[in-house]
Design a protein around this motif. Structure first.
Motif, short mmCIF file in Angstrom:
data_model
loop_
_atom_site.label_atom_id
_atom_site.label_comp_id
_atom_site.label_asym_id
_atom_site.label_seq_id
_atom_site.Cartn_x
_atom_site.Cartn_y
_atom_site.Cartn_z
N PHE A 1 0.83 -1.21 0.00
CA PHE A 1 0.00 0.00 0.00
C PHE A 1 0.87 1.26 0.00
O PHE A 1 0.65 2.19 -0.78
N ALA A 2 1.85 1.31 0.89
CA ALA A 2 2.73 2.48 0.98
C ALA A 2 3.50 2.69 -0.32
O ALA A 2 3.68 3.82 -0.78
N LEU A 3 3.94 1.60 -0.94
CA LEU A 3 4.68 1.70 -2.20
C LEU A 3 3.80 2.30 -3.30
O LEU A 3 4.24 3.20 -4.03
N GLN A 4 2.57 1.82 -3.41
CA GLN A 4 1.68 2.33 -4.45
C GLN A 4 1.37 3.80 -4.23
O GLN A 4 1.35 4.59 -5.18
N MET A 5 1.12 4.19 -2.99
CA MET A 5 0.80 5.60 -2.71
C MET A 5 2.01 6.51 -2.99
O MET A 5 1.88 7.56 -3.61
N GLY A 6 3.17 6.09 -2.53
CA GLY A 6 4.36 6.93 -2.72
C GLY A 6 4.73 7.09 -4.17
O GLY A 6 4.96 8.22 -4.65
N ILE A 7 4.79 5.99 -4.91
CA ILE A 7 5.17 6.07 -6.33
C ILE A 7 4.09 6.80 -7.12
O ILE A 7 4.40 7.65 -7.97
N GLY A 8 2.82 6.51 -6.84
CA GLY A 8 1.75 7.19 -7.57
C GLY A 8 1.76 8.68 -7.36
O GLY A 8 1.61 9.46 -8.30
N GLY A 9 1.95 9.12 -6.11
CA GLY A 9 2.00 10.56 -5.84
C GLY A 9 3.18 11.23 -6.52
O GLY A 9 3.05 12.33 -7.09
N ALA A 10 4.35 10.59 -6.49
CA ALA A 10 5.55 11.17 -7.11
C ALA A 10 5.41 11.26 -8.62
O ALA A 10 5.73 12.29 -9.23
#
Length: 492
Positions: free
Chosen positions: A191-200
């Motif tokens: 979940f954290a990976l998807q949110m971080g990469i998606g936001g960046a």
């Protein structure tokens, strides 16, 4: 030749259905039932009457709705824009992320303790029902505009928590093969990976698109909206390939480019607004084809769905999301309005189809429960949103359509021209032009009222709704927007 005739019939029937869907927006205003509910129910009835429609592959529906969500989220981000988002970024992210996770836990707990679902089924149901839906929120608001931060929070939450819900569902399903704390750690990390990469990716892609929109000229004006459309698809693809949330990336990119001044910006916004309207119709119609009304009447799925819908609307969201709203600078009425207006829609049903594809035990029953909850939310919650806004004292005005336009085309960016609309209650409302605090280097050159040009002089009284063209010295400070906004100081 028979193939041509058959294809012609298909095109004609689909076009007639599309026209009926467009016209049904007028019907939904009269009967006070949001248009998405009309599309969903009509498609579900059609799939029961014409059985061939009900055999549309679930994977194809998911892909089609995914494309429609890209259009909806990008347009929703552009509608919010960076200026509005920046003023409510904390509440939007807080309700969009923390609110979604808390709602997931609340629904899962209620499904397990009250309705007897096993732990895994309850958790999956909670994840599916946690996100609110931008398509329903924008459709319910329609031509209405909410004053203050509550409208921005509501729109921003509906756009932000869709990527959160989809990423959470992917994380939970992906963690199914792990056990105990390993499953929890795997899901949280995914979940954290998807949110971080998606936001960046969304932030960087939005900035790159903003530069291209301003500096990269194209040979035809009709190509500018197509460029932003294709760029949104590229941003989604890059984020997804990088194991991030493509939906979050598209939403963030839309916010970044929402307020920029760029050539053909008005045409770009109208193009994406039209696409979003089409996406709403297509998404709810496609999802409706996966629903069988006859199957909803079997067993007690409809009863469980109504029970969860009532708890979610009246208990879970007010307690959990309402708790998150307590420290925010909103009036009591605004907080109540945001609590009520957490509308469910296409995304929860899409997440329900993921359960079907993953062949989760009891997936069909869970899907039926999701459909019942969404139908309740759209019809009951959505239908009461205008009334709740009045009861809560939340200012909501109707923005009348302006089908005729008077425009001025220029080859270069007009650095000395600004266009404003006089807001009700602003310092300019009911004030003569000569009494406005505009400064010596700013003057009003054009006033349009009710489709007619008004002669401009110092004694001209401005009224709410007037469209004005302001000319300024590019080297001088700009006249404050608060003169024409309702938030400005009183006139001298």
């Amino acid at each position: 030749m028979n193939d041509v005739l058959g294809f012609g019939v298909i095109v004609g029937v689909i076009s007639v259905a599309g026209l009926l869907a467009v016209v049904s927006n007028r019907l939904s205003e009269r009967i006070r039932v949001p248009a998405p509910a009309v599309f969903l129910i009509a498609a579900a009835v059609a799939s029961d009457v014409i059985t061939r429609l009900g055999h549309f592959p679930t994977v194809d529906v998911q892909r089609l709705v995914t494309v429609m969500l890209i259009l909806l989220l990008f347009d929703g981000g552009m509608h919010i824009g960076w200026r509005r988002f920046r003023g409510a970024a904390g509440p939007v992210l807080w309700t969009g992320v923390a609110g979604t996770l808390l709602t997931t836990a609340g629904v899962a707990l209620a499904a397990h303790l009250v309705f007897g679902l096993d732990g895994q089924s309850a958790l999956l149901l909670g994840v599916a029902l946690a996100p609110t839906d931008p398509a329903v929120v924008f459709s319910v608001l329609g031509r209405r505009e909410i004053s203050g931060r509550s409208g921005t929070i509501l729109e921003g939450e509906s756009g932000a928590n869709d990527p959160v819900g989809i990423a959470a569902m992917a994380a939970v399903l992906g963690a199914a093969g792990h056990g105990g704390w390993s499953a929890f750690g795997h899901g949280a990390g995914e979940f954290a990976l998807q949110m971080g990469i998606g936001g960046a990716v969304g932030l960087l892609g939005g900035k790159a698109l903003a530069v291209a929109m301003r500096r990269l000229a194209l040979p035809s004006g009709s190509l500018y909206p197509l460029r932003t459309l294709l760029a949104a698809g590229v941003i989604y693809g890059v984020a997804t390939v990088a194991h991030g949330s493509g939906f979050l990336a598209v939403f963030v990119a839309g916010i970044v480019v929402g307020d920029i001044r760029a050539p053909y910006k008005a045409e770009i916004e109208r193009f994406h607004s039209a696409l979003a309207s089409l996406a709403e119709i297509v998404a709810f119609t496609a999802l409706g084809l996966t629903v069988s009304i006859a199957s909803l009447a079997e067993g007690n799925a409809w009863l469980v769905g109504l029970g969860i819908a009532a708890l979610l609307t009246l208990v879970i969201r007010p307690l959990l999301v309402g708790g998150l709203l307590l420290p925010m600078r909103l009036s009591g009425g605004e907080k109540l309005f945001v609590m009520w207006s957490g509308l469910k829609g296409a995304v929860p049903i899409l997440l329900g189809t993921y359960l079907l594809s993953a062949e989760v035990p009891g997936a069909q029953r869970l899907y039926q429960i999701v459909v019942v909850v969404v139908t309740f939310s759209v019809i009951v919650q959505g239908g009461l949103v205008p009334a709740v806004a009045r009861w809560c004292g939340v200012p909501m005005r109707t923005v009348e359509p302006e089908p005729w336009t008077l425009s001025l085309r220029l080859r270069e960016e007009p650095t000395g021209l600004r266009q404003h609309v006089v807001a009700a209650g602003s310092p300019a409302d009911g004030t003569a032009i000569k009494h406005l605090d505009l400064g010596e280097d700013t003057w009003i050159s054009n006033v349009t009222r009710d489709g007619e040009l008004i002669p401009v002089s110092g004694a001209t009284l401005l009224r709410a709704g007037d469209q004005i063209l302001v000319m300024v010295d590019p080297a001088a400070p700009l006249a404050p927007r608060t003169v024409f906004d309702a938030s400005g100081p009183p006139p001298p």
